[in-house]
Design an enzyme around this catalytic site. Structure first.
Site, short mmCIF file in Angstrom:
data_model
loop_
_atom_site.label_atom_id
_atom_site.label_comp_id
_atom_site.label_asym_id
_atom_site.label_seq_id
_atom_site.Cartn_x
_atom_site.Cartn_y
_atom_site.Cartn_z
N GLU A 420 0.82 -1.21 0.00
CA GLU A 420 0.00 0.00 0.00
C GLU A 420 0.85 1.27 0.00
O GLU A 420 0.51 2.28 -0.60
CB GLU A 420 -0.96 0.01 1.21
CG GLU A 420 -2.08 -1.02 1.14
CD GLU A 420 -1.63 -2.45 1.45
OE1 GLU A 420 -0.47 -2.64 1.90
OE2 GLU A 420 -2.44 -3.38 1.23
N HIS A 491 -12.31 -5.51 7.11
CA HIS A 491 -13.22 -5.41 5.95
C HIS A 491 -14.43 -4.54 6.27
O HIS A 491 -15.39 -4.55 5.53
CB HIS A 491 -13.68 -6.81 5.52
CG HIS A 491 -12.55 -7.69 5.12
ND1 HIS A 491 -11.83 -8.42 6.04
CD2 HIS A 491 -11.98 -7.93 3.92
CE1 HIS A 491 -10.87 -9.08 5.42
NE2 HIS A 491 -10.93 -8.81 4.13
#
Ligand code: TPP
Length: 690
Positions: A420, A491
């Protein structure tokens, strides 16, 4: 007067030796080296006299490699990312003593940052000498990003990133080298190895005695070893690196052996951890003295001639010193300049119409997909990348990017490694190549995975302010956010509360298709970074449907009244907007109460006027968001309302949000944690009854 500016060598086939090098060239090198060293020695005096330069990391012992980096740098074409010890590098690249001292003394006219960034962080944005972070070595990612643009636009420039050997232990350096190697990008990574990371010897930092050896496994990478104390050897190494990039199209590490003659910086005392024998050896190995000896031994210059050159450098420094003392200090009134660049201003929808637009009815996901495509057609210098988002018919795990790669090609739409920080850092770097470039990144597959990118996110929020307005990354960071999908930890998180604490970022959070399209277009046309948070539970939800005109634009900082009312204001955004509207409708039915719902759409900038106007009308306010109540954005709203509209309030400001826990996986747990229609209804009812 000796011409101190670098002459562009760019003769990759040249091999230097003392005897085989033109006398004039050697004279220039010696001049640069003595000038640099005199400034290096003089810098601590400024602190002693309380004039500034409170951070100085002396470069003595790195003379050869630094001279060489600056000499092979081609101004205005290459991109150079020097680190805090690179004073001679930037002098060799052409910075004047005046420019160096302006930076040292943090003057308003300091080219790097106007006194905003630390001293010894040298830059000249007009020449692509970048103002790098203090987070040591994180500019490797920027060098890779800008090199990606060089390759895409067919330039034969190179990106040069420079750092010490200890900072190569940082994970982002691995990400940078892995990525540069995978993408075969024109980057020279210079490791200046002086054996220490402050007081820590390198054997405690890294597995191999030479940090470059940790990277031997990469297929598309070459490693060159240089004697960083010797200008001739270093010149040959740097030229060879350029040659390899041209011929083999692979990145190169130049590992330069140096010595650290002084302490790490002026706040370090190396005698506390280095013994006398080692320290006295430093003087014997002094690269400047050695070079001087070689020049005289070879009969190229006499001692007197070199002393004469020393004198010329001294004069130049003294003139620069006098000038800088008269230079203005930064004005405290300017602190709010250059926090975020001015956004794109809509001509078609200047006031941000409130929902009467005509167009195709779509859900949120289609609004994202069609707007991305429209903007890619509108601006050919637009790029997008992220994890698992573009492979033939697979358009990302949520299908947002479906069809983009087919239409715009793999060079503009591509997958990133699972890194990332690399995704963010190379976006920041690539946008340095040209202002016209616009980059969209899927910052992470789920917003909760964005944390590894935080250091580059922070960097991106600083850049505009830190460079005194010279550079801001034009990046839209898209993140699939929030819960209500039974996703559990990693999530289900929404992260705006934490992200809103960083000055320098815009944050938007739409919840209907039309706002999604309009805000995405505005983000992609604006200069500067925007965090674009997408309530992923709504991607395919019919509740998100709206008519979306083809060219819709929504300005930042304008809230939307979703429902008018007079008894209570609910301030919200994102997923909970729909719940608030439902709760308001139910309260009307059950209790004949008129509840106003304000959808902020944009958190930074914030439409304070709309919030305060609503509160002043209804005298009661409930703030609702999906993020945790504790430390959530609602705390800021509540404080603002009580500070600026206290006298209008008939009840305390209340908040509904998630509990101060992670979000559980089992739907029963998720329901207990996240806000919902019912929780909002009850909190609103309590306030109405207060
Ligand atoms: C991310 C980060 N962690 C820690 C520091 C503090 N720090 C500043 S310089 C330094 C040592 C770096 O050593 P090296 O990379 O070998 O370069 P040198 O200073 O020896 O030239 C450290 C740990 C920092 N600036 N950035």
């Amino acid at each position: 007067m000796i011409n101190r500016n670098p002459f562009v060598l760019n003769k990759e086939d040249k091999i230097y030796s003392i005897k085989g090098t033109e006398r004039d060239t050697l004279k220039q090198w010696y001049y640069l080296m003595t000038l640099g060293r005199q400034l290096d020695n003089k810098a601590p005096n400024y602190l002693k006299q309380a004039l500034g330069w409170s951070y100085h990391a002396p470069y003595a012992g790195h003379d050869g490699i630094q001279l060489a980096i600056g000499q092979i740098f081609e101004r205005g074409k290459d991109h150079l990312f020097p680190y805090y010890r690179d004073m001679l590098t930037v002098i060799s690249a052409g910075l004047t003593p005046e420019e160096i001292i302006l930076n040292g003394l943090s003057k308003a006219t300091d080219l790097a940052s106007g006194g905003r960034h630390m001293s010894n962080h040298f830059a000249k944005p007009a020449w692509n000498i970048h103002n790098v972070s203090s987070a040591t070595g994180n500019h490797t990612l920027h060098a890779v990003g800008v090199a990606r643009a060089m390759k895409y636009y067919g330039s034969d420039a190179v990106a040069i990133s420079s750092q010490g050997e200890s900072s190569t232990s940082e994970g982002y350096v691995y990400e940078a080298i892995n990525g540069a190697s995978t993408e075969r990008l024109p980057v020279i990574f210079v490791f200046q190895d002086n054996g220490f990371g402050i007081s820590v010897p390198k054997e405690e930092q890294t597995a191999n005695p030479r940090a470059a050896d940790n990277f031997h496994g990469f297929k598309n990478l070459r490693i060159i070893y240089a004697n960083g104390k010797d200008p001739i050897n270093s010149m040959n190494a740097m030229l060879k690196a350029r040659r390899i990039i041209k011929e083999e199209e692979v990145p190169v590490i130049v590992h330069a052996n140096c010595i650290r003659m002084g302490s790490h910086s002026n706040s370090d005392r190396h005698e506390l951890y280095r013994d006398d024998a080692e320290l006295s050896e430093m003087d014997l190995l002094d690269p400047l003295l050695k070079f001087r000896e070689r020049l005289t031994y070879a009969g190229i210059f006499t001692d007197e001639e070199l002393t004469e050159i020393d004198g010329q450098a001294k004069k130049e420094i003294s003139a620069a010193h006098k000038k800088v003392l008269k230079a203005p200090d930064p004005d405290p009134k300017t602190i709010f300049d250059f926090v975020v660049p001015k956004p794109f201003v809509s001509e078609k929808y200047p006031k941000g119409l409130q929902g009467n637009e005509k167009g195709k009815t779509m859900r949120l996901i289609e609004a994202l997909n069609t707007t991305l495509k429209a903007e890619f057609r509108h601006n050919p210098d637009t790029f997008i990348w992220g994890q698992d988002m573009a492979n033939k018919d697979k358009g990302g795990i949520f299908n947002v990017s479906k069809g983009l790669q087919q239409e715009f090609g793999i060079k503009r739409v591509f997958n990133a490694p699972i890194a990332e920080d690399y995704i963010m850092g190379t976006a920041n770097g690539m946008s340095r190549y040209d202002k016209k470039i616009r980059i969209v990144v899927e910052g992470a597959e789920f917003a909760d995975y964005f944390w590894p990118a935080m250091e580059q996110f922070v960097e991106t929020t600083h850049d505009y302010w830190r460079s005194n307005g010279a550079f801001s990354p034009n990046v839209t960071i898209r993140l699939a956010s929030g819960g209500y999908i039974g996703g559990g930890l990693y999530h289900s998180q929404t992260i705006e509360g934490a992200m809103a604490t960083f000055p320098g970022i815009r944050i938007v959070y739409p919840s209907y298709a039309d706002d999604t399209a309009g805000l995405l277009r505005t983000s992609m046309r604006s200069e500067g970074p925007t965090l674009f948070l997408e309530p992923k539970a709504l991607y395919n939800d019919p509740a998100s449907e709206a008519e979306v005109p083809d060219d819709f634009e929504v300005p930042f900082g304008i809230a939307r009244v979703r429902r008018e009312g007079t008894d209570l204001s609910i301030i919200t955004y994102g997923n909970t907007t729909h719940m608030c509207v439902k709760a308001a409708e139910q309260l009307e039915k059950d209790h004949n109460k008129s509840v106003e719902v304000i959808d902020l759409r944009s958190l930074i900038p914030l439409d304070k006027e709309a919030v305060l106007a609503s509160v002043k009308k209804t005298n009661r306010v409930l703030i609702v968001h999906e993020d945790k109540v504790f430390g959530g954005f609602g705390g800021e709203l509540a404080a603002m309302i009580t500070e600026e509209a206290f006298e209008y309030l008939d009840a305390p400001v209340r908040r509904v949000g998630s509990t101060f826990t992670p979000v559980g996986f089992n739907r029963i747990l998720e329901k207990a944690i996240l806000p919902n229609d019912e929780k909002i209804y009850h909190a609103a009812k309590k306030l109405l009854d207060f």
